[in-house]
Design an enzyme around this catalytic site. Structure first.
Site, mmCIF file in Angstrom:
data_model
loop_
_atom_site.group_PDB
_atom_site.id
_atom_site.type_symbol
_atom_site.label_atom_id
_atom_site.label_comp_id
_atom_site.label_asym_id
_atom_site.label_seq_id
_atom_site.Cartn_x
_atom_site.Cartn_y
_atom_site.Cartn_z
ATOM 1 N N LYS A 46 0.843 -1.204 0.000
ATOM 2 C CA LYS A 46 0.000 0.000 0.000
ATOM 3 C C LYS A 46 0.878 1.254 0.000
ATOM 4 O O LYS A 46 0.582 2.229 -0.681
ATOM 5 C CB LYS A 46 -0.957 -0.028 1.200
ATOM 6 C CG LYS A 46 -2.019 -1.114 1.066
ATOM 7 C CD LYS A 46 -2.838 -1.353 2.316
ATOM 8 C CE LYS A 46 -3.757 -2.573 2.093
ATOM 9 N NZ LYS A 46 -4.597 -2.895 3.265
ATOM 10 N N GLN A 90 -5.357 -1.768 9.454
ATOM 11 C CA GLN A 90 -5.059 -3.061 8.846
ATOM 12 C C GLN A 90 -5.592 -4.182 9.736
ATOM 13 O O GLN A 90 -5.371 -4.195 10.941
ATOM 14 C CB GLN A 90 -3.540 -3.198 8.632
ATOM 15 C CG GLN A 90 -3.127 -4.432 7.839
ATOM 16 C CD GLN A 90 -3.640 -4.443 6.400
ATOM 17 O OE1 GLN A 90 -3.794 -3.389 5.773
ATOM 18 N NE2 GLN A 90 -3.928 -5.617 5.873
ATOM 19 N N ASP A 113 -11.239 1.940 3.053
ATOM 20 C CA ASP A 113 -11.388 0.485 2.932
ATOM 21 C C ASP A 113 -12.845 0.112 2.656
ATOM 22 O O ASP A 113 -13.134 -1.026 2.300
ATOM 23 C CB ASP A 113 -10.959 -0.198 4.238
ATOM 24 C CG ASP A 113 -9.620 -0.914 4.109
ATOM 25 O OD1 ASP A 113 -9.275 -1.296 2.976
ATOM 26 O OD2 ASP A 113 -8.951 -1.095 5.136
HETATM 27 N N1 GUN Z 1 -6.803 -7.439 5.839
HETATM 28 C C1 GUN Z 1 -7.002 -8.211 4.744
HETATM 29 N N2 GUN Z 1 -7.482 -7.469 3.731
HETATM 30 C C2 GUN Z 1 -7.607 -6.215 4.195
HETATM 31 C C3 GUN Z 1 -8.043 -4.981 3.605
HETATM 32 O O1 GUN Z 1 -8.458 -4.894 2.458
HETATM 33 N N3 GUN Z 1 -7.992 -3.890 4.426
HETATM 34 C C4 GUN Z 1 -7.575 -3.956 5.710
HETATM 35 N N4 GUN Z 1 -7.571 -2.843 6.434
HETATM 36 N N5 GUN Z 1 -7.168 -5.069 6.277
HETATM 37 C C5 GUN Z 1 -7.185 -6.186 5.526
#
Ligand code: GUN
Length: 278
Positions: A46, A90, A113
């Site tokens: 990211k 996350q 998200d």
């Molecule tokens: N953990 C697994 N996939 C994701 C996601 O798309 N966003 C976040 N914040 N955590 C995750």
């Protein structure tokens, strides 16, 4: 058989927002708790994507003994900070943290998200209201659209019913007039469902859950799984080698859905910033 190249499309999509990003100068805040290796890898991707897109990236790291209150306070601080346009926490979080309360605390306008009930609820109405859609389902739809794979009227079978993938991708497919079946851990005789699929989307987290006998010829396979096999190699939930012989299109792991999630996050961040500055 065509490989659905999420890596290439992701790069293309990220590059496509550079100009807009240069005008808006968005900032994304990422909260990472603990040192889960998979989470650290996702977060690294990211950060790199933000650098490529021209989005300022701020990371906030906490140890696993952070309290619920400390985490909520951090979210609130970032909500109040006008220089922060998008925020993600996350997942997964340590067991003592109550995730729904953390997600509820995020300002829906900064929820890039797309996990907040406000954004999920809007998405439920129609594709028109998929304003900040959840990143992984949004990435999947963009991948199918890019390869001109029709959705309307198709039998779409989703395996997995999580709040972050299975349920929202089922909704987004329904919004596009597919006939949707959502299977999960309590589904009896999974194969009878998967064998009917024109498009099969699998988000479970179990290596080789889907074998060649479970799909029909010409199926489109989207593998959201991210597992390590006995040799330590990344693999999805689908037996790629065998299933790809019957599929018309299939995503690889890695290089399929993963990069598309990151691209969707970038697009959401730019979109959220645009909205805030209007
Ligand atoms: N953990 C697994 N996939 C994701 C996601 O798309 N966003 C976040 N914040 N955590 C995750």
């Amino acid at each position: 058989m065509t490989i659905l190249d999420g890596k290439a499309l992701s790069t293309q999509l990220i590059d496509s927002v550079k100009e807009k990003s240069a005008q808006l100068s968005p900032t994304l805040a990422v909260i990472l708790v603990g040192e889960n290796p998979a989470s650290m890898a996702y977060v690294r991707n990211k950060r790199r994507a933000c650098e490529r897109a021209g989005i300022e990236y701020q990371e906030f790291n906490f140890s696993t003994d952070i309290t619920q209150k400390e985490l909520l306070d951090k979210v609130e601080e970032l909500n109040q900070d006008d220089s922060i346009n998008g925020m993600i926490v996350q997942l997964p979080l340590p067991d003592h943290i109550y995730v729904p309360e953390v997600i509820r605390a995020i300002n829906p306008k900064k929820d890039v998200d797309g996990f907040h009930a406000y954004n999920l609820g809007k998405m439920f109405l129609s594709s028109e209201f998929e304003d900040l859609p959840p990143a992984t389902p949004s990435g999947i739809v963009k991948l199918l659209d890019h390869y001109d794979i029709p959705i309307q009227g198709k039998e779409v079978v989703v395996v997995g019913h999580s709040n972050i993938v299975g349920k929202p991708i089922s909704t987004m497919m329904l919004n596009r007039d597919a006939t949707v079946t959502t299977c999960h851990i309590f589904t009896q005789d999974l194969a009878t469902h998967t064998q009917r699929a024109d498009i099969l989307i699998v988000a479970v987290g179990k290596e080789k859950l889907i074998t060649a006998d479970m799909v029909k010829d010409g199926v489109v396979v989207v593998d959201v799984g991210m597992n390590r096999n006995s040799e330590g190699k990344l693999c999805g939930d689908v037996d790629f080698e065998e299933v790809s012989k019957k599929a018309s299109y299939i995503t690889p792991v890695p290089g399929g859905v993963g990069p598309m999630t990151v691209a969707a996050l970038i697009l959401n961040t730019v979109h959220a910033t645009e909205r805030q500055k209007q």
